[in-house]
Design a protein around this motif. Structure first.
Motif, short mmCIF file in Angstrom:
data_model
loop_
_atom_site.label_atom_id
_atom_site.label_comp_id
_atom_site.label_asym_id
_atom_site.label_seq_id
_atom_site.Cartn_x
_atom_site.Cartn_y
_atom_site.Cartn_z
N GLN A 67 16.09 24.89 -10.57
CA GLN A 67 15.97 26.34 -10.70
C GLN A 67 16.01 27.02 -9.33
OE1 GLN A 67 12.42 26.58 -13.25
NE2 GLN A 67 13.75 27.63 -14.71
N LEU A 68 15.45 26.40 -8.32
CA LEU A 68 15.51 26.95 -6.97
C LEU A 68 16.96 27.03 -6.50
CD1 LEU A 68 14.13 27.95 -4.37
CD2 LEU A 68 13.93 25.55 -3.69
N ALA A 69 17.73 25.97 -6.76
CA ALA A 69 19.15 25.97 -6.40
C ALA A 69 19.88 27.06 -7.18
CB ALA A 69 19.77 24.60 -6.67
N GLU A 70 19.58 27.19 -8.46
CA GLU A 70 20.19 28.23 -9.30
C GLU A 70 19.89 29.62 -8.74
OE1 GLU A 70 19.98 29.44 -14.01
OE2 GLU A 70 18.17 28.68 -13.04
N ASP A 71 18.62 29.88 -8.40
CA ASP A 71 18.24 31.18 -7.84
C ASP A 71 18.96 31.46 -6.53
OD1 ASP A 71 16.49 31.60 -9.95
OD2 ASP A 71 14.70 31.02 -8.82
N THR A 72 19.10 30.43 -5.70
CA THR A 72 19.79 30.59 -4.41
C THR A 72 21.26 30.92 -4.62
OG1 THR A 72 18.22 29.04 -3.40
CG2 THR A 72 20.28 29.43 -2.22
N ILE A 73 21.88 30.25 -5.57
CA ILE A 73 23.30 30.54 -5.88
C ILE A 73 23.44 31.96 -6.38
CG2 ILE A 73 25.19 29.99 -7.45
CD1 ILE A 73 24.12 27.05 -7.36
N LEU A 74 22.58 32.37 -7.32
CA LEU A 74 22.66 33.73 -7.86
C LEU A 74 22.44 34.78 -6.78
CD1 LEU A 74 20.79 33.19 -11.23
CD2 LEU A 74 23.23 33.68 -10.93
N GLU A 75 21.50 34.53 -5.90
CA GLU A 75 21.26 35.48 -4.80
C GLU A 75 22.49 35.63 -3.93
OE1 GLU A 75 18.46 35.57 -0.87
OE2 GLU A 75 17.51 34.92 -2.73
#
Length: 79
Positions: A67-75
Motif C-alpha cells: 500500500q505504501l508503494a501504491e500511495d507513492t505511485i499515485l502521488e
C-alpha cells in the motif's frame, strides 16, 4: 528524450523486492474514478500473486508495504 540505457542503475533492497514484483505484476489492475487512477483493484491480488509465486498470507507479501508503494505511485501520477 532519455534512452532506457542512459538511466542510472536502481538498487533495490532484497527485503522489498517481493513487494516490487507484486506492484509490477499489478501494473494493469488500477481502479479509476473521474478519469484518474485511485488505487489498485485488490480483488486482482488473488489472481496475480499466485502467478508470481506468492500468496497474500505468506511472509513474502507485506500488504502495508504494498500500500505504501501504491500511495507513492499515485502521488507521483497526480502531481
Amino acid at each position: 528524450m532519455t534512452q532506457e540505457n542512459d538511466l542510472p542503475a536502481l538498487q533495490v533492497w532484497p527485503d522489498v523486492m517481493d513487494v516490487l514484483d507484486a506492484v509490477y505484476a499489478m501494473r494493469t489492475q488500477w481502479k479509476w474514478a473521474s478519469g484518474k487512477r485511485v488505487g489498485f483493484d485488490y480483488q486482482a491480488l488473488d489472481f496475480v500473486l499466485p502467478r508470481i509465486g506468492m500468496a497474500k498470507d505468506s511472509n513474502r507479501f507485506d500488504f502495508q508495504l504494498f500500500q505504501l508503494a501504491e500511495d507513492t505511485i499515485l502521488e507521483a501520477l497526480h502531481q
